[in-house]
Scaffold this active site. Structure first.
Site, PDB file in Angstrom:
ATOM      1  N   ARG A  77       0.854  -1.193   0.000  1.00  0.00           N
ATOM      2  CA  ARG A  77       0.000   0.000   0.000  1.00  0.00           C
ATOM      3  C   ARG A  77       0.889   1.241   0.000  1.00  0.00           C
ATOM      4  O   ARG A  77       0.435   2.329   0.298  1.00  0.00           O
ATOM      5  CB  ARG A  77      -0.897   0.033   1.252  1.00  0.00           C
ATOM      6  CG  ARG A  77      -1.811  -1.175   1.433  1.00  0.00           C
ATOM      7  CD  ARG A  77      -2.880  -1.274   0.355  1.00  0.00           C
ATOM      8  NE  ARG A  77      -3.828  -2.376   0.606  1.00  0.00           N
ATOM      9  CZ  ARG A  77      -3.601  -3.654   0.316  1.00  0.00           C
ATOM     10  NH1 ARG A  77      -2.464  -4.018  -0.252  1.00  0.00           N
ATOM     11  NH2 ARG A  77      -4.508  -4.580   0.573  1.00  0.00           N
ATOM     12  N   GLU A  89      -2.004 -14.785  -6.507  1.00  0.00           N
ATOM     13  CA  GLU A  89      -2.414 -15.203  -5.162  1.00  0.00           C
ATOM     14  C   GLU A  89      -2.439 -16.725  -5.170  1.00  0.00           C
ATOM     15  O   GLU A  89      -3.253 -17.335  -5.861  1.00  0.00           O
ATOM     16  CB  GLU A  89      -3.807 -14.657  -4.836  1.00  0.00           C
ATOM     17  CG  GLU A  89      -3.916 -13.141  -4.837  1.00  0.00           C
ATOM     18  CD  GLU A  89      -3.658 -12.549  -3.448  1.00  0.00           C
ATOM     19  OE1 GLU A  89      -3.328 -13.303  -2.508  1.00  0.00           O
ATOM     20  OE2 GLU A  89      -3.796 -11.312  -3.320  1.00  0.00           O
TER      21      GLU A  89
END
Ligand code: ZN
Length: 444
Positions: A217, A334
């Site tokens: 982030r 993922e």
């Protein structure tokens, strides 16, 4: 009263922390109807991850759990120092940072012709941030298309890191044995593996770095911050190392490994606008998922892929930063619902992902580019599709080389050099059966 106080606390955290986000506390929220999701999303100092059918993860600074208990009972604490609920807890079999470093050093010493080990910086607690280059004449910076795999930026997401070490070993052994697939890949390209962008988080079995910051982030975000520039100022030390590394390379295609879901997530994460070459990006993602039976047969995602924003909005991620600021097509892989599975599951994970990882690396052949005579040549290149006449984009290049992953077809490259040569137009065809260095690469 208490609730108001905590809300104020969170707002204070929020102020002035545009880039770096603390992930000191973590919770898993059960919220199948996504009733509370907006409340969590409204606090910009909180990090939402892996929004699934029954709930999502939320990370934030100290005070998060107290805040959450004011709005819902339906959450459990994720002990971020142990990989959390997603972890099979203590597992002595996993190699440590020291163990892996020893492996890299041994491989680099044994295969100096095809492996170069480079530390691109130090983590917060002084660990080397290792990048392993795999290429023929590895010690020389050749003008060849560049590919990268990055793993473990979330310290408690470890599967990709293990797969990269395994794949690295397989590649060097097979190359040395004369395997034509590996020879073609390694001889024609410069491949970079970064098994851990967050060794401190790995050592402490937690998401954040030594300062509890969430690296995924922490990158410049073109959409959520209108004044965003590609500046390292105010970012985590590991983020800065990655940004500086990227700025001096010419990486055209890359994959970033995570855990907590099983899906291929492609750009953008930060805006609903579709990225340039969206259909091709989706096709490449479908190929990765299609070769991995866990992804392909997923109940949660059709064909095992999703656009990032369609899943959940994510600001400051590395994937969007790479594609927006460097033209490096990065997708997020993922791999496992369990972030720190039992070590014996790694063999199975390797079987699931091995062919996908190879196929994705070979997509570097689907690039086009050019090499200038002058190694200091720099400027801009305007790429137009010859079939449709449509402008693909206008991209900067430097150090006399440029590579771009494009759909199969014919293109015009209008190269605007800042050097004396001025403008030059060339036509390039992208054909996946001809590796970029032999077919799709123009020597100016
Ligand atoms: Zn992650």
């Amino acid at each position: 009263m208490k609730k108001t106080l905590l809300a104020v606390m969170l707002i204070v955290f929020c102020a002035g922390s545009f880039a770096s986000k603390s992930v000191k506390e973590g919770i898993l929220v059960y919220d199948p109807d996504k009733i509370m999701l907006k409340k969590f999303q409204a606090h910009h100092d909180l990090t939402i991850d892996h929004v699934q059918f029954n709930g999502y993860e939320v990370y934030g600074p100290e005070g998060l759990k107290r805040y959450a208990s004011g709005i819902t009972d339906s959450f459990i604490s994720i002990d971020t120092s142990r990989g959390g609920r997603f972890s099979n807890s203590v597992n002595a079999s996993y190699p440590t940072n020291r163990d892996d470093e020893k492996t890299y050093l041994e491989l680099a010493a044994k295969y100096p012709n095809i492996i170069k080990l480079e530390s691109i910086g130090k983590s917060g607690s002084g660990e080397d941030l290792w990048v392993i280059k795999i290429s023929d004449n590895a010690q020389v910076d050749e003008k060849e298309p560049e590919f990268a795999y990055v793993a473990n930026m979330h310290g408690n997401e470890v599967v990709g890191r293990r797969l990269l070490v395994r794949l690295l070993s397989e590649m060097v052994v097979k190359y040395t044995a004369g395997d034509p697939e590996m020879i073609r890949l390694i001889d024609n390209n410069e491949i970079f593996f970064m098994p851990s962008l967050n060794p401190d988080g790995h050592a402490k079995r937690r998401r954040g770095n030594a300062k509890w910051l969430d690296l995924n982030r922490d990158f410049p975000d073109f959409a959520s911050n209108a004044n965003s520039t590609n500046s390292v100022q105010g970012r985590a030390i590991e983020t800065i190392a990655m940004m500086n590394f990227h700025a001096r390379r010419h990486i055209a295609l890359s994959g970033s490994f995570h855990d907590g879901a099983v899906v291929v997530n492609y750009p953008w994460d930060t805006t609903k606008v579709r990225p340039p070459l969206h259909q091709m990006i989706r096709d490449i993602s479908l190929e990765y998922a299609g070769l991995n039976s866990n992804m392909r047969d997923s109940y949660n995602w059709k064909n095992g892929v999703t656009n990032g924003y369609d899943w959940y909005e994510l600001n400051g991620g590395m994937q969007d930063w790479a594609y927006y600021y460097h033209g490096d097509l990065m997708i997020t892989l993922e791999l496992s619902n369990n972030k720190w599975p039992h070590f014996r599951e790694i063999d199975h994970q390797y079987d699931l992902n091995r062919d996908s990882m190879m196929a994705f690396m070979k997509r570097i052949d689907q690039g086009a580019g050019f090499i200038s005579k002058d190694p200091s040549d720099q400027g801009w290149v305007e790429i137009t599709s010859l079939a449709t006449g449509k402008l693909i984009g206008n991209y900067p290049y430097f150090a006399g080389e440029y590579y771009k992953i494009l759909p199969v077809g014919d293109y015009s490259f209008k190269i605007n050099s800042k050097q004396a040569e001025g403008t030059k137009s060339v036509e390039i065809s992208v054909n996946r059966n001809i590796p970029m260095p032999n077919g799709n690469l123009i020597h100016l």
